[in-house]
Motif scaffolding. Sequence first.
Motif, mmCIF file in Angstrom:
data_model
loop_
_atom_site.group_PDB
_atom_site.id
_atom_site.type_symbol
_atom_site.label_atom_id
_atom_site.label_comp_id
_atom_site.label_asym_id
_atom_site.label_seq_id
_atom_site.Cartn_x
_atom_site.Cartn_y
_atom_site.Cartn_z
ATOM 1 N N LEU A 51 12.770 -60.596 -7.953
ATOM 2 C CA LEU A 51 12.534 -61.800 -7.166
ATOM 3 C C LEU A 51 13.528 -61.792 -6.010
ATOM 4 C CD1 LEU A 51 11.954 -64.432 -10.001
ATOM 5 C CD2 LEU A 51 10.260 -63.130 -8.685
ATOM 6 N N ASP A 52 13.033 -61.508 -4.839
ATOM 7 C CA ASP A 52 13.880 -61.268 -3.673
ATOM 8 C C ASP A 52 14.813 -62.450 -3.421
ATOM 9 O OD1 ASP A 52 14.935 -60.494 -1.206
ATOM 10 O OD2 ASP A 52 13.036 -59.645 -0.535
ATOM 11 N N GLY A 53 16.102 -62.156 -3.334
ATOM 12 C CA GLY A 53 17.097 -63.162 -2.986
ATOM 13 C C GLY A 53 17.586 -64.037 -4.119
ATOM 14 N N MET A 54 17.020 -63.904 -5.319
ATOM 15 C CA MET A 54 17.391 -64.799 -6.420
ATOM 16 C C MET A 54 18.692 -64.346 -7.084
ATOM 17 S SD MET A 54 15.406 -65.896 -9.902
ATOM 18 C CE MET A 54 16.177 -64.500 -10.756
ATOM 19 N N GLY A 55 19.753 -64.359 -6.290
ATOM 20 C CA GLY A 55 21.059 -63.970 -6.808
ATOM 21 C C GLY A 55 21.642 -65.028 -7.728
ATOM 22 N N GLY A 56 22.789 -64.726 -8.309
ATOM 23 C CA GLY A 56 23.410 -65.631 -9.260
ATOM 24 C C GLY A 56 23.777 -66.972 -8.661
ATOM 25 N N TYR A 57 24.251 -66.996 -7.417
ATOM 26 C CA TYR A 57 24.679 -68.257 -6.806
ATOM 27 C C TYR A 57 23.518 -69.223 -6.601
ATOM 28 C CZ TYR A 57 26.098 -71.560 -3.203
ATOM 29 O OH TYR A 57 26.308 -72.707 -2.479
ATOM 30 N N PRO A 58 22.446 -68.838 -5.908
ATOM 31 C CA PRO A 58 21.345 -69.800 -5.770
ATOM 32 C C PRO A 58 20.717 -70.178 -7.102
ATOM 33 C CG PRO A 58 20.737 -67.663 -4.849
ATOM 34 C CD PRO A 58 22.193 -67.615 -5.141
ATOM 35 N N LEU A 59 20.608 -69.209 -8.014
ATOM 36 C CA LEU A 59 20.012 -69.487 -9.318
ATOM 37 C C LEU A 59 20.792 -70.579 -10.050
ATOM 38 C CD1 LEU A 59 17.949 -68.644 -11.553
ATOM 39 C CD2 LEU A 59 19.689 -67.041 -12.358
ATOM 40 N N LYS A 60 22.119 -70.450 -10.088
ATOM 41 C CA LYS A 60 22.941 -71.393 -10.847
ATOM 42 C C LYS A 60 23.188 -72.689 -10.080
ATOM 43 C CE LYS A 60 25.030 -67.590 -13.367
ATOM 44 N NZ LYS A 60 26.201 -66.736 -13.588
ATOM 45 N N THR A 61 22.985 -72.657 -8.773
ATOM 46 C CA THR A 61 23.124 -73.872 -7.978
ATOM 47 C C THR A 61 21.906 -74.773 -8.139
ATOM 48 O OG1 THR A 61 24.513 -72.748 -6.340
ATOM 49 C CG2 THR A 61 23.425 -74.763 -5.625
ATOM 50 N N PHE A 223 12.052 -72.536 -6.629
ATOM 51 C CA PHE A 223 12.734 -72.085 -7.846
ATOM 52 C C PHE A 223 12.088 -72.687 -9.089
ATOM 53 C CE2 PHE A 223 16.072 -70.292 -5.299
ATOM 54 C CZ PHE A 223 16.745 -69.406 -6.134
ATOM 55 N N ARG A 224 11.794 -73.976 -9.034
ATOM 56 C CA ARG A 224 11.188 -74.629 -10.198
ATOM 57 C C ARG A 224 9.802 -74.064 -10.490
ATOM 58 N NH1 ARG A 224 13.719 -79.357 -7.927
ATOM 59 N NH2 ARG A 224 11.754 -79.888 -6.883
ATOM 60 N N ALA A 225 9.054 -73.752 -9.435
ATOM 61 C CA ALA A 225 7.714 -73.183 -9.629
ATOM 62 C C ALA A 225 7.804 -71.795 -10.258
ATOM 63 C CB ALA A 225 6.978 -73.126 -8.295
ATOM 64 N N LEU A 226 8.713 -70.972 -9.782
ATOM 65 C CA LEU A 226 8.891 -69.644 -10.369
ATOM 66 C C LEU A 226 9.308 -69.759 -11.828
ATOM 67 C CD1 LEU A 226 10.799 -67.925 -7.404
ATOM 68 C CD2 LEU A 226 8.474 -67.397 -8.144
ATOM 69 N N ASP A 227 10.242 -70.661 -12.096
ATOM 70 C CA ASP A 227 10.724 -70.842 -13.463
ATOM 71 C C ASP A 227 9.594 -71.299 -14.383
ATOM 72 O OD1 ASP A 227 13.344 -71.061 -15.116
ATOM 73 O OD2 ASP A 227 12.285 -72.928 -15.547
ATOM 74 N N ARG A 228 8.803 -72.232 -13.900
ATOM 75 C CA ARG A 228 7.699 -72.772 -14.709
ATOM 76 C C ARG A 228 6.664 -71.694 -15.015
ATOM 77 N NH1 ARG A 228 6.737 -76.413 -11.492
ATOM 78 N NH2 ARG A 228 5.002 -75.507 -10.322
ATOM 79 N N GLN A 229 6.311 -70.909 -14.020
ATOM 80 C CA GLN A 229 5.287 -69.874 -14.214
ATOM 81 C C GLN A 229 5.784 -68.756 -15.132
ATOM 82 O OE1 GLN A 229 2.810 -69.078 -10.399
ATOM 83 N NE2 GLN A 229 4.685 -70.058 -9.662
ATOM 84 N N LEU A 230 7.051 -68.410 -15.007
ATOM 85 C CA LEU A 230 7.596 -67.359 -15.870
ATOM 86 C C LEU A 230 7.774 -67.850 -17.303
ATOM 87 C CD1 LEU A 230 10.077 -65.794 -13.333
ATOM 88 C CD2 LEU A 230 8.196 -64.601 -14.467
ATOM 89 N N SER A 231 8.104 -69.114 -17.458
ATOM 90 C CA SER A 231 8.186 -69.679 -18.796
ATOM 91 C C SER A 231 6.819 -69.638 -19.481
ATOM 92 C CB SER A 231 8.690 -71.120 -18.723
ATOM 93 O OG SER A 231 8.752 -71.701 -20.011
ATOM 94 N N ALA A 232 5.759 -69.916 -18.705
ATOM 95 C CA ALA A 232 4.405 -69.871 -19.259
ATOM 96 C C ALA A 232 3.996 -68.447 -19.624
ATOM 97 C CB ALA A 232 3.415 -70.460 -18.254
ATOM 98 N N LEU A 233 4.569 -67.460 -18.922
ATOM 99 C CA LEU A 233 4.257 -66.059 -19.217
ATOM 100 C C LEU A 233 4.845 -65.632 -20.556
ATOM 101 C CD1 LEU A 233 3.076 -63.335 -18.061
ATOM 102 C CD2 LEU A 233 5.381 -62.901 -17.164
ATOM 103 N N HIS A 234 5.933 -66.276 -20.968
ATOM 104 C CA HIS A 234 6.598 -65.918 -22.220
ATOM 105 C C HIS A 234 5.604 -65.967 -23.380
ATOM 106 C CE1 HIS A 234 9.766 -65.631 -25.237
ATOM 107 N NE2 HIS A 234 9.185 -66.630 -25.866
ATOM 108 N N GLY A 235 5.540 -64.933 -24.141
ATOM 109 C CA GLY A 235 4.626 -64.884 -25.280
ATOM 110 C C GLY A 235 3.255 -64.338 -24.946
#
Length: 378
Positions: A51-61, A223-235
């Motif tokens: 995920l381009d640019g999703m480094g630790g700082y923006p992710l945790k911010t 960020f929230r959209a990516l997180d939501r879609q990847l969470s749905a991919l789990h399983g």
Amino acid sequence: MKTIWPDYDRSILSTLSALTGYFGVPLDHPPLAELAPFLATKPRHVMLLLLDGMGGYPLKTILPETSYLRAHEVATVTSIFPPTTAAATTAYYCGQSALESGWLGWHLYMKEFASDVIAFKRADYYTGHVLTGPFPAGELIPYETVFERMKGVCGTHTLYAFDSYSEHGADFRHRVSSFADVLQTLKMISRGDEMSFTIAYWNQPDAKMHRYGILAPETAAEFRALDRQLSALHGQLRDTLLIITADHGMIDTTGAVDVAKTPALLEPLVLPPSIEPRAAAFYVKSHRRAAFEAAFQELCGEDFRLFSREEALASGLLGRGTPHPKLDDFLGDYLGVATGRRYFAFSLPGERPGDRLIGQHAGLTEEEMLVSVLADRT
């Protein structure tokens, strides 16, 4: 601001090395130890989602600890230098630092084409002129992909949103037009019986952060959209180890040093700056070097560090190994590297100011250099 140098014993190349090593194709970089327990479960499919640019700082911010992405973080590594897409995504595809590959940044002065060429394109960075003939980067800085190294070992897949040099050599190439396409293709690959290795790239959240900055509502929504879609991919993936990570981080900038409008910096140059706005190569007249160094320290020293070409190479900043033959051309005489929030610009005569990229990368700050590694075994 805190300065972070690349750690080539624990970098994005270590993430890749652990994954290719699982298939018996080790790289010349130490594997990331935190991935060993996940690989010990012997997954049939190993997928690396960038995920381009999703480094630790923006992710945790932006995201809370309870988010899917942050809950699956297993390690923090550094990017390579420069921490920018053209150099770092290329590192994932070829398993080499920028020193070795020659892919230093977004635009490189290629004397063979008499142009400062955008590495991913056929166009001149400053004029937009489209070059005819062979693909410039493919001619001057070709590389063997990890897909080519893994031929016959397992099935290899690449997911891409735009044509680039990085995809060559994969057994299967999947063109995607949305993040939903990415996820659907990963699910399809996981249904296969053959062992497989996949690299999937998506251009967000980098694009949003460039335009709006890290703290903007638009970026948080992405960020929230990516997180939501990847969470749905789990399983939904079968017998798969999914590694989610990034090429680099991001920092919000405050303004530019416009070299073209700064006589003390412009006069000593023989060419406009190259490589990146936050990691710029300067080509300087030999008899004007002392004047350039003095002007740089006075006008830029608060936000940038200046390396001579020799210092940049001797420092290990660009990596270990054998330098690419074109590196000497691309580095110029000096490398100006951002350690603060400004960046370099170069306005052409009569050019109207364009929209400023608020979020940027390629400097040595903690925000740009640190990358989170996330692992999900399904």
